[in-house]
Design a protein around this motif. Structure first.
Motif, PDB file in Angstrom:
ATOM      1  N   ARG A 164     -15.620   2.324  -9.312  1.00 58.08           N
ATOM      2  CA  ARG A 164     -14.976   3.642  -9.263  1.00 58.08           C
ATOM      3  C   ARG A 164     -13.466   3.566  -9.105  1.00 58.08           C
ATOM      4  O   ARG A 164     -12.784   4.595  -9.160  1.00 58.08           O
ATOM      5  CB  ARG A 164     -15.571   4.460  -8.116  1.00 58.08           C
ATOM      6  N   LEU A 165     -12.943   2.398  -8.900  1.00 59.35           N
ATOM      7  CA  LEU A 165     -11.509   2.227  -8.690  1.00 59.35           C
ATOM      8  C   LEU A 165     -10.762   2.278 -10.021  1.00 59.35           C
ATOM      9  O   LEU A 165     -11.129   1.577 -10.973  1.00 59.35           O
ATOM     10  CB  LEU A 165     -11.260   0.880  -8.001  1.00 59.35           C
ATOM     11  N   ALA A 166      -9.739   3.103 -10.105  1.00 62.80           N
ATOM     12  CA  ALA A 166      -8.881   3.113 -11.287  1.00 62.80           C
ATOM     13  C   ALA A 166      -7.941   1.912 -11.220  1.00 62.80           C
ATOM     14  O   ALA A 166      -7.258   1.715 -10.211  1.00 62.80           O
ATOM     15  CB  ALA A 166      -8.082   4.409 -11.353  1.00 62.80           C
ATOM     16  N   GLU A 216      -7.483   3.131   2.103  1.00 61.90           N
ATOM     17  CA  GLU A 216      -8.068   4.148   1.246  1.00 61.90           C
ATOM     18  C   GLU A 216      -7.397   4.097  -0.123  1.00 61.90           C
ATOM     19  O   GLU A 216      -6.291   4.600  -0.299  1.00 61.90           O
ATOM     20  CB  GLU A 216      -7.902   5.536   1.875  1.00 61.90           C
ATOM     21  N   CYS A 217      -8.057   3.486  -1.063  1.00 60.43           N
ATOM     22  CA  CYS A 217      -7.469   3.256  -2.385  1.00 60.43           C
ATOM     23  C   CYS A 217      -8.254   3.987  -3.464  1.00 60.43           C
ATOM     24  O   CYS A 217      -9.477   3.839  -3.555  1.00 60.43           O
ATOM     25  CB  CYS A 217      -7.435   1.757  -2.715  1.00 60.43           C
ATOM     26  N   GLU A 218      -7.528   4.728  -4.265  1.00 59.69           N
ATOM     27  CA  GLU A 218      -8.104   5.321  -5.470  1.00 59.69           C
ATOM     28  C   GLU A 218      -7.647   4.587  -6.719  1.00 59.69           C
ATOM     29  O   GLU A 218      -8.259   4.720  -7.776  1.00 59.69           O
ATOM     30  CB  GLU A 218      -7.728   6.800  -5.569  1.00 59.69           C
ATOM     31  N   GLN A 219      -6.555   3.830  -6.568  1.00 61.49           N
ATOM     32  CA  GLN A 219      -6.057   3.086  -7.720  1.00 61.49           C
ATOM     33  C   GLN A 219      -5.457   1.753  -7.280  1.00 61.49           C
ATOM     34  O   GLN A 219      -4.942   1.614  -6.178  1.00 61.49           O
ATOM     35  CB  GLN A 219      -5.021   3.903  -8.498  1.00 61.49           C
ATOM     36  N   HIS A 223     -16.281  -2.658  -7.542  1.00 66.30           N
ATOM     37  CA  HIS A 223     -15.270  -1.600  -7.393  1.00 66.30           C
ATOM     38  C   HIS A 223     -15.205  -0.761  -8.668  1.00 66.30           C
ATOM     39  O   HIS A 223     -14.129  -0.469  -9.187  1.00 66.30           O
ATOM     40  CB  HIS A 223     -13.910  -2.219  -7.090  1.00 66.30           C
ATOM     41  N   GLN A 257      -0.028   7.858  -2.742  1.00 62.78           N
ATOM     42  CA  GLN A 257      -0.706   7.681  -4.028  1.00 62.78           C
ATOM     43  C   GLN A 257      -2.099   7.071  -3.868  1.00 62.78           C
ATOM     44  O   GLN A 257      -2.816   6.909  -4.868  1.00 62.78           O
ATOM     45  CB  GLN A 257       0.139   6.778  -4.938  1.00 62.78           C
ATOM     46  N   ARG A 258      -2.441   6.704  -2.624  1.00 65.55           N
ATOM     47  CA  ARG A 258      -3.672   5.955  -2.370  1.00 65.55           C
ATOM     48  C   ARG A 258      -3.781   4.786  -3.346  1.00 65.55           C
ATOM     49  O   ARG A 258      -4.813   4.572  -3.991  1.00 65.55           O
ATOM     50  CB  ARG A 258      -4.887   6.870  -2.468  1.00 65.55           C
ATOM     51  N   ALA A 259      -2.688   4.046  -3.398  1.00 70.15           N
ATOM     52  CA  ALA A 259      -2.564   2.978  -4.393  1.00 70.15           C
ATOM     53  C   ALA A 259      -2.240   1.655  -3.723  1.00 70.15           C
ATOM     54  O   ALA A 259      -1.447   1.595  -2.766  1.00 70.15           O
ATOM     55  CB  ALA A 259      -1.488   3.321  -5.413  1.00 70.15           C
ATOM     56  N   TYR A 311       0.852  -1.182   0.000  1.00 66.14           N
ATOM     57  CA  TYR A 311       0.000   0.000   0.000  1.00 66.14           C
ATOM     58  C   TYR A 311       0.887   1.229   0.000  1.00 66.14           C
ATOM     59  O   TYR A 311       1.839   1.334   0.780  1.00 66.14           O
ATOM     60  CB  TYR A 311      -0.927   0.016   1.219  1.00 66.14           C
TER      61      TYR A 311
END
Length: 219
Positions: free
Chosen positions: A104-106, A70-73, A102, A27-29, A23
């Motif tokens: 909305r997840l890139a 907390e993941c955006e990608q 999921h 980058q919230r990745a 994690y």
């Protein structure tokens, strides 16, 4: 989020996770290497007696990770699918249902050697598919552990494991992260992938995964 181990790599603070992933808070990745979805199905098509349910169990772990962080990608460092036979209806249905949860997840896939044979994921999965290297901040993300001319590399492909030696002939092989100044490796995320025993160099640090934690190996 208990059990993770924080490290710094070229100024990037990363969390090594016991689920064999990384994690990256800034980058919230979530970074994963070598999932090899559909490997068991591909083997069964060849008549090999292999376990069922590996795709479901891998996706359950992935769901849990995305719920914890907390993941955006989500970034796959290669070998998302194992082989052409992995693109079978059951595997694709499970992956499609996961992607709908999921939406909305890139998601980015850096093509690995197995991806080139298996083919890109179906368009319905809505992945960004790129060639290596893929530069994110101060790191070059790759599948193959090949040097980058300017940046440290974070790669997969090797499926590293480390042998812990006990008393007498007792030993234990555990998945591991291998971190170096210029080259670092993630363990294989997939549950049915095997592993390659690594012998780290003098400038490399090893972190094994076991008992729900990540542990640095003393040297």
């Amino acid at each position: 989020m208990n059990g993770h181990y924080p490290v710094d790599l070229n100024g990037a603070r990363l969390w090594l996770l016991p689920e064999k992933a990384i994690y990256w808070p800034a980058q919230r990745a979530l970074l994963i290497a070598d999932a090899h979805f559909g490997k068991a199905a591909a083997y069964r098509r060849l008549g090999q007696p292999v376990p069922h349910g590996t795709t479901a169990s891998n996706l359950a772990v992935l769901d849990s990770l995305l719920a914890q962080h907390e993941c955006e990608q989500l970034i796959f460092l290669g070998d998302f699918l194992h082989a052409p036979g992995s693109q079978n209806p059951a595997t694709l249905a499970a992956l499609t249902a996961w992607r709908e949860r999921h939406a909305r997840l890139a998601v980015t896939l850096i093509r690995g050697n197995h991806d080139r044979r298996a083919g890109d994921p179906p368009a319905a999965l809505d992945f960004q598919v790129v060639s290596e290297p893929w530069v994110v901040g101060p790191l070059a993300l790759q599948h193959e552990p090949m040097p980058h001319p300017q940046l440290p590399v974070l790669a997969g492909h090797v499926h590293p494991v480390y042998r812990l030696q006990g008393r007498g002939r007792q030993s234990l092989r555990l998945p591991c992260f291998v971190l170096g100044e210029q080259m670092s490796l993630l363990p294989a995320f997939g549950a049915f992938t095997g592993g390659y025993a690594v012998r780290p160099g003098a400038e490399e640090n090893v972190y094994v995964v076991g008992d729900g934690h990540v542990w640095p190996v003393g040297r």
